[in-house]
Motif scaffolding. Structure first.
Motif, PDB file in Angstrom:
ATOM      1  N   ILE A 120       0.147 -39.359 -32.204  1.00 34.35           N
ATOM      2  CA  ILE A 120      -0.537 -38.248 -32.857  1.00 34.35           C
ATOM      3  C   ILE A 120       0.491 -37.408 -33.611  1.00 34.35           C
ATOM      4  CG2 ILE A 120      -0.406 -36.820 -30.778  1.00 34.35           C
ATOM      5  CD1 ILE A 120      -3.111 -35.618 -31.626  1.00 34.35           C
ATOM      6  N   GLU A 121       0.075 -36.925 -34.763  1.00 33.67           N
ATOM      7  CA  GLU A 121       0.945 -36.090 -35.584  1.00 33.67           C
ATOM      8  C   GLU A 121       0.192 -34.826 -35.964  1.00 33.67           C
ATOM      9  OE1 GLU A 121       2.424 -36.371 -40.063  1.00 33.67           O
ATOM     10  OE2 GLU A 121       3.315 -37.898 -38.761  1.00 33.67           O
ATOM     11  N   CYS A 122       0.865 -33.693 -35.853  1.00 33.29           N
ATOM     12  CA  CYS A 122       0.282 -32.409 -36.227  1.00 33.29           C
ATOM     13  C   CYS A 122       1.092 -31.853 -37.389  1.00 33.29           C
ATOM     14  CB  CYS A 122       0.327 -31.446 -35.045  1.00 33.29           C
ATOM     15  SG  CYS A 122      -0.267 -29.810 -35.465  1.00 33.29           S
ATOM     16  N   ARG A 123       0.403 -31.558 -38.482  1.00 35.20           N
ATOM     17  CA  ARG A 123       1.049 -30.984 -39.656  1.00 35.20           C
ATOM     18  C   ARG A 123       0.384 -29.656 -39.990  1.00 35.20           C
ATOM     19  NH1 ARG A 123      -0.158 -35.895 -43.789  1.00 35.20           N
ATOM     20  NH2 ARG A 123       0.197 -37.491 -42.251  1.00 35.20           N
ATOM     21  N   ASN A 124       1.142 -28.795 -40.624  1.00 34.90           N
ATOM     22  CA  ASN A 124       0.607 -27.542 -41.138  1.00 34.90           C
ATOM     23  C   ASN A 124       1.106 -27.412 -42.565  1.00 34.90           C
ATOM     24  OD1 ASN A 124       0.587 -24.611 -41.805  1.00 34.90           O
ATOM     25  ND2 ASN A 124      -0.342 -24.500 -39.777  1.00 34.90           N
TER      26      ASN A 124
ATOM     27  N   VAL B 140       4.123 -37.154 -31.683  1.00 30.80           N
ATOM     28  CA  VAL B 140       4.241 -37.574 -30.299  1.00 30.80           C
ATOM     29  C   VAL B 140       3.694 -38.988 -30.186  1.00 30.80           C
ATOM     30  CG1 VAL B 140       3.557 -37.116 -27.916  1.00 30.80           C
ATOM     31  CG2 VAL B 140       3.960 -35.207 -29.474  1.00 30.80           C
ATOM     32  N   ALA B 141       4.517 -39.884 -29.672  1.00 34.77           N
ATOM     33  CA  ALA B 141       4.083 -41.263 -29.486  1.00 34.77           C
ATOM     34  C   ALA B 141       3.183 -41.366 -28.263  1.00 34.77           C
ATOM     35  CB  ALA B 141       5.301 -42.172 -29.317  1.00 34.77           C
ATOM     36  N   TRP B 142       2.307 -42.356 -28.240  1.00 29.12           N
ATOM     37  CA  TRP B 142       1.406 -42.531 -27.103  1.00 29.12           C
ATOM     38  C   TRP B 142       2.161 -42.790 -25.815  1.00 29.12           C
ATOM     39  CZ3 TRP B 142      -2.754 -40.307 -28.199  1.00 29.12           C
ATOM     40  CH2 TRP B 142      -3.425 -40.477 -29.395  1.00 29.12           C
TER      41      TRP B 142
ATOM     42  N   MET C 251       7.401 -43.984 -42.872  1.00 31.22           N
ATOM     43  CA  MET C 251       6.094 -43.679 -43.414  1.00 31.22           C
ATOM     44  C   MET C 251       5.046 -43.897 -42.334  1.00 31.22           C
ATOM     45  SD  MET C 251       5.102 -42.744 -46.401  1.00 31.22           S
ATOM     46  CE  MET C 251       3.541 -42.374 -47.081  1.00 31.22           C
ATOM     47  N   MET C 252       4.049 -43.097 -42.334  1.00 32.16           N
ATOM     48  CA  MET C 252       3.037 -43.139 -41.306  1.00 32.16           C
ATOM     49  C   MET C 252       1.926 -44.125 -41.660  1.00 32.16           C
ATOM     50  SD  MET C 252       1.115 -39.908 -39.955  1.00 32.16           S
ATOM     51  CE  MET C 252      -0.266 -40.028 -38.951  1.00 32.16           C
ATOM     52  N   ALA C 253       1.476 -44.863 -40.662  1.00 27.53           N
ATOM     53  CA  ALA C 253       0.365 -45.786 -40.876  1.00 27.53           C
ATOM     54  C   ALA C 253      -0.926 -44.996 -41.026  1.00 27.53           C
ATOM     55  CB  ALA C 253       0.273 -46.747 -39.693  1.00 27.53           C
ATOM     56  N   ALA C 254      -1.893 -45.602 -41.697  1.00 27.42           N
ATOM     57  CA  ALA C 254      -3.174 -44.932 -41.907  1.00 27.42           C
ATOM     58  C   ALA C 254      -3.870 -44.728 -40.568  1.00 27.42           C
ATOM     59  CB  ALA C 254      -4.045 -45.756 -42.839  1.00 27.42           C
TER      60      ALA C 254
END
Length: 92
Positions: free
Chosen positions: A71-75, A88-90, A1-4
């Motif tokens: 960073i995460e990119c969603r469509n 993509v992790a930093w 799960m992604m952090a806020a």
């Protein structure tokens, strides 16, 4: 799960510009088709109208999320077709 994290979308100006391009190139393609039939100009305008539609779909559905991990990119449209978000992790 992604952090806020912070989320970003494309601005309303770029979304409206994408819609205007669809109308412009689509209308141009229809106009050329009706006036001179299927010519090279028609196919160029048709290709530009199709590319504009793809851009418009991306402009309205893209969401970028930045958090402490990366960073995460969603469509949203592609997610309905089964495509997972790109992450993509930093460190990368």
């Amino acid at each position: 799960m992604m952090a806020a994290g912070r989320s970003y979308r494309r601005t309303i100006g770029t979304r409206v510009l994408g819609g205007a391009c669809v109308l412009l190139f689509g209308g141009g393609a229809i106009s050329v088709l009706l006036s001179s039939g299927p010519s090279a100009g028609f196919f160029v305008l048709l290709a530009l109208a199709i590319l504009s539609l793809v851009n418009l779909a991306g402009a309205w559905a893209d969401l970028y999320v930045l958090d402490e991990n990366g960073i995460e990119c969603r469509n949203a449209l592609l997610a309905r077709l089964g495509r997972r978000p790109r992450r993509v992790a930093w460190e990368d």
